[in-house]
Design a protein around this motif. Sequence first.
Motif, PDB file in Angstrom:
ATOM      1  N   VAL A 157      -2.704  -6.311  -0.632  1.00 56.14           N
ATOM      2  CA  VAL A 157      -2.746  -6.535   0.803  1.00 56.14           C
ATOM      3  C   VAL A 157      -4.213  -6.567   1.204  1.00 56.14           C
ATOM      4  O   VAL A 157      -5.016  -5.739   0.762  1.00 56.14           O
ATOM      5  CB  VAL A 157      -2.021  -5.400   1.568  1.00 56.14           C
ATOM      6  CG1 VAL A 157      -2.162  -5.573   3.073  1.00 56.14           C
ATOM      7  CG2 VAL A 157      -0.576  -5.322   1.162  1.00 56.14           C
ATOM      8  N   ASP A 158      -4.586  -7.530   2.025  1.00 58.06           N
ATOM      9  CA  ASP A 158      -5.948  -7.621   2.512  1.00 58.06           C
ATOM     10  C   ASP A 158      -6.268  -6.385   3.352  1.00 58.06           C
ATOM     11  O   ASP A 158      -5.430  -5.897   4.121  1.00 58.06           O
ATOM     12  CB  ASP A 158      -6.106  -8.888   3.360  1.00 58.06           C
ATOM     13  CG  ASP A 158      -7.520  -9.065   3.847  1.00 58.06           C
ATOM     14  OD1 ASP A 158      -7.788  -8.658   5.010  1.00 58.06           O
ATOM     15  OD2 ASP A 158      -8.343  -9.579   3.082  1.00 58.06           O
ATOM     16  N   GLU A 199      -5.572  -6.991   6.993  1.00 56.39           N
ATOM     17  CA  GLU A 199      -4.254  -7.512   7.378  1.00 56.39           C
ATOM     18  C   GLU A 199      -3.546  -6.530   8.295  1.00 56.39           C
ATOM     19  O   GLU A 199      -3.471  -5.329   8.013  1.00 56.39           O
ATOM     20  CB  GLU A 199      -3.406  -7.741   6.120  1.00 56.39           C
ATOM     21  CG  GLU A 199      -2.072  -8.391   6.400  1.00 56.39           C
ATOM     22  CD  GLU A 199      -1.314  -8.685   5.117  1.00 56.39           C
ATOM     23  OE1 GLU A 199      -0.102  -8.448   5.096  1.00 56.39           O
ATOM     24  OE2 GLU A 199      -1.954  -9.133   4.146  1.00 56.39           O
TER      25      GLU A 199
END
Length: 165
Positions: free
Chosen positions: A159-160, A163
């Motif tokens: 996951v960034d 995000e």
Amino acid sequence: MPNEHGVVHEDEAEQMERSHGEKFAGTGLRLGATAGSEELGCTLYEVPPERSPVPYHYHTANEEAIYVLDGTGRLRTETEEIDISEGSYVALPAGEDGAHQVINSSDEPLRFLCVSTMNEPDVMVYPDSNKVGMVAGAAPGGPRKKVTLQKMFHADSDVDYWEGE
């Protein structure tokens, strides 16, 4: 319940049952936690024939040691499988070099002590299934009521950082 000096008999220890599919089964008696240990964990495992109590794994923050009390088995490491039997002692450092799995390779129960440092947070890596586990608040095997975070996920999930912000 331990006495004032932290003495507990195995009959009094908190018990964990593990069973999953054809590969994994065993009983664990949480001696360290029941006796009130804070910096050393100690679990007495009894593993039925042809089973393992846990998948192949390693810890990033905790060192473990295994001492075989009764029976015979195999210790799976990163590079080989080694026969272990009554009286065998195994040192398992934190990190990839300490990756291991104990497998009962006999027709009789295998009993061993697993002793560990109790550092937290800890990250556990499971190379066979490409999973990662993490626990904070208490070390793996520590008091469950102190755990503040416990998660298991696939190592390739990503996951960034930003995000959802």
